[in-house]
Design an enzyme around this catalytic site. Structure first.
Site, PDB file in Angstrom:
ATOM      1  N   CYS A 147       0.837  -1.209   0.000  1.00  0.00           N
ATOM      2  CA  CYS A 147       0.000   0.000   0.000  1.00  0.00           C
ATOM      3  C   CYS A 147       0.870   1.257   0.000  1.00  0.00           C
ATOM      4  O   CYS A 147       1.586   1.489  -0.957  1.00  0.00           O
ATOM      5  CB  CYS A 147      -0.994  -0.026   1.161  1.00  0.00           C
ATOM      6  SG  CYS A 147      -2.337   1.157   0.918  1.00  0.00           S
ATOM      7  N   GLU A 178      -2.701  -8.682   3.487  1.00  0.00           N
ATOM      8  CA  GLU A 178      -3.032  -9.184   4.837  1.00  0.00           C
ATOM      9  C   GLU A 178      -4.524  -9.091   5.140  1.00  0.00           C
ATOM     10  O   GLU A 178      -4.991  -9.618   6.143  1.00  0.00           O
ATOM     11  CB  GLU A 178      -2.194  -8.441   5.895  1.00  0.00           C
ATOM     12  CG  GLU A 178      -2.617  -7.016   6.216  1.00  0.00           C
ATOM     13  CD  GLU A 178      -2.139  -5.959   5.215  1.00  0.00           C
ATOM     14  OE1 GLU A 178      -1.663  -6.334   4.127  1.00  0.00           O
ATOM     15  OE2 GLU A 178      -2.255  -4.763   5.535  1.00  0.00           O
ATOM     16  N   HIS A 211      -4.072  -4.562   0.160  1.00  0.00           N
ATOM     17  CA  HIS A 211      -3.614  -5.130   1.433  1.00  0.00           C
ATOM     18  C   HIS A 211      -3.690  -6.655   1.397  1.00  0.00           C
ATOM     19  O   HIS A 211      -4.756  -7.228   1.650  1.00  0.00           O
ATOM     20  CB  HIS A 211      -4.480  -4.590   2.577  1.00  0.00           C
ATOM     21  CG  HIS A 211      -4.164  -3.172   2.903  1.00  0.00           C
ATOM     22  ND1 HIS A 211      -3.137  -2.812   3.732  1.00  0.00           N
ATOM     23  CD2 HIS A 211      -4.714  -2.020   2.466  1.00  0.00           C
ATOM     24  CE1 HIS A 211      -3.064  -1.494   3.815  1.00  0.00           C
ATOM     25  NE2 HIS A 211      -4.014  -0.987   3.046  1.00  0.00           N
TER      26      HIS A 211
END
Lengths: 199, 252
Positions: free
Chosen positions: A79, A182, A180
């Site tokens: 990001c 994650e 993202h």
């Protein structure tokens, strides 16, 4: 060992947890002497470009990142962390980035809602091992108002939001992911795994 | 292309999930962490937790919930309820939530939105607006869980919140909330055409068609629903299949 660079702007636990989920240990640190020992570094990111560069500088982490890439060791920017890899950003003024990859960071035009929030698709341009197991048009979770315009041919995937922009880039052992991983369920974990195994 | 989002909302009281009808008559529906895991697996795009306890003595309970949820799920989540200061925001974001939602405190002190946006980024700051129709084409803002009427036009407040740095609007119709009659499409249209940030529709979802109406007719970027998912009337998967059939792009 994988080191996650802590420059005091965000919660890094979710990034660390993503590495744990693919069976790899990653440590979080803001200390140059600890991060210098890492084989691979992750530069996560939420927040503003200018503040991030300021913090990296104050924590003396810019030289750590420069030495790391100069030694041809893998680096993953996520990001804002991806945007920091580039030459320059126009977020709230004009700020110099790390310049590991040539290009600029620009704001989405007023034709689309900003921030770009939600699940958008990865349109595969260049199927390097970093994209192993990733299907064309897979969804990933994005949250950002700025995007990178790379100068060189580094784009692995593009994403369409008003216009097409670079969502995964790679040059040598430097990888940038605009969304993202994650927070992107299986697609995200696969990319984390690929970074660990293939870069 | 960007998909429309389906967001289950969990109301949390003293660390337990409850869902009120019109914010009263609470029913215990279980452990927030277990429910979050369940929705993550089922294909929810995000989850919103509203802490309706909101008394300071129970903050630690919520922080613990946030930490445990963050350990378990791989999709973004938002915490709302009782966020009064940038310190409250920091605590929730540090504990693992991706966004925080402000409502009453932002109405009382709009600077909270700009301060939060500056410190943590606009993408972290959701402004929740509880609106109620007071006259034709006129909606007012209500605070304190819908109990207090404010001399503030809902559309103007949405625009003001955007200007201050809100990254998203979570728009709840007080008239529709708990009714299962569908979202207030008129209000949604007004707000989605007045701001350039994403709008999450809330209040009134009772069928899958209501989700479609919110996204298609109301032009919302995301739909929030509680009861229809909590009581297993529909699964998230069913909702997405229905929307996909009606040509709404969703993440399958």
């Amino acid at each position: 060992m994988i080191g996650i660079v802590d420059y005091h702007l965000n919660n890094l636990r979710s990034v660390q947890k993503a590495f744990e989920k693919v069976g790899v240990e990653a440590f979080i640190s803001d200390k140059p002497n600890e991060l210098q020992k890492a084989e691979k570094l992750v530069l996560p990111g939420v927040g503003a470009f200018g503040a991030a560069m300021k913090n990296l500088n104050a924590l003396q982490l810019i030289s750590v990142l420069k030495e790391h890439t100069a030694a041809n060791k893998p680096l993953l920017g996520i990001c804002l962390g991806m945007q920091l890899l580039f030459t320059k950003s126009f977020e709230l003024g004009e700020h110099n980035g790390l310049n590991f990859l040539e290009g600029t960071v620009e704001k989405f035009s007023a034709e689309v809602k900003v921030p770009h929030i939600g699940w958008n698709q990865l349109e595969i341009e260049n199927h390097l091992p970093m994209l192993n197991g990733i299907k064309n048009f897979s969804f990933a979770y994005f949250v950002h108002s700025y995007y990178v315009v790379p100068k060189n041919e580094v784009i692995l995937t593009q994403t369409t939001y008003g216009k097409r922009f670079a969502s995964v880039v790679q040059q040598g052992r430097i990888v940038g992911i605009q969304f993202h991983p994650e927070k992107s369920q299986e697609v995200g974990l696969q990319l984390i795994k690929n970074f660990v195994e293939c870069v | 292309m960007l998909a429309k989002r389906i967001i289950p909302c969990l109301d949390v009281h003293d660390g337990r999930v409850v869902k009120g009808t019109n914010f009263i008559d609470l029913k215990d529906a279980g452990d927030p962490v277990e429910q979050a895991k369940f929705y993550d697996k089922e294909g929810a795009d995000e989850i919103i937790f509203l802490d309706i306890t909101a008394s300071s003595s129970n903050r630690a309970t919520m922080v613990d919930v946030v930490r445990r949820v963050a350990e378990e799920i791989n999709i973004p989540f938002t915490i709302g309820g009782g966020i009064r200061t940038t310190d409250d925001m920091r605590e929730m974001l540090r504990s693992g939530s991706d966004k925080v939602s402000v409502n009453t405190a932002a109405v009382n002190n709009p600077k909270l939105i700009s301060d939060g946006a500056e410190l943590f980024g606009v993408q972290c700051i959701v402004t929740a607006i509880d609106a109620k129709k007071v006259a034709p084409n006129k909606w007012k803002v209500f605070t304190h869980g819908g109990r207090t009427e404010i001399e503030l036009d809902a559309i103007e407040w949405a625009q003001k919140a955007e200007e201050l740095g809100a990254g998203e609007i979570l728009l709840t119709s007080m008239d529709k909330d708990g009714t299962k009659e569908g979202y207030d499409i008129e209000l949604l249209k007004k707000i989605t055409s007045s701001v350039k940030i994403p709008v999450i529709a809330s209040g009134g979802a009772g069928t899958l068609e209501h989700l479609y109406e919110g996204l298609h007719d109301g032009n919302a970027d995301a739909v929030l629903a509680a009861s229809i998912f909590h009581f297993r009337q529909y699964t998230i998967r069913q909702a997405k299949e229905y929307l996909q059939e009606r040509n709404i792009l969703v993440r399958m």
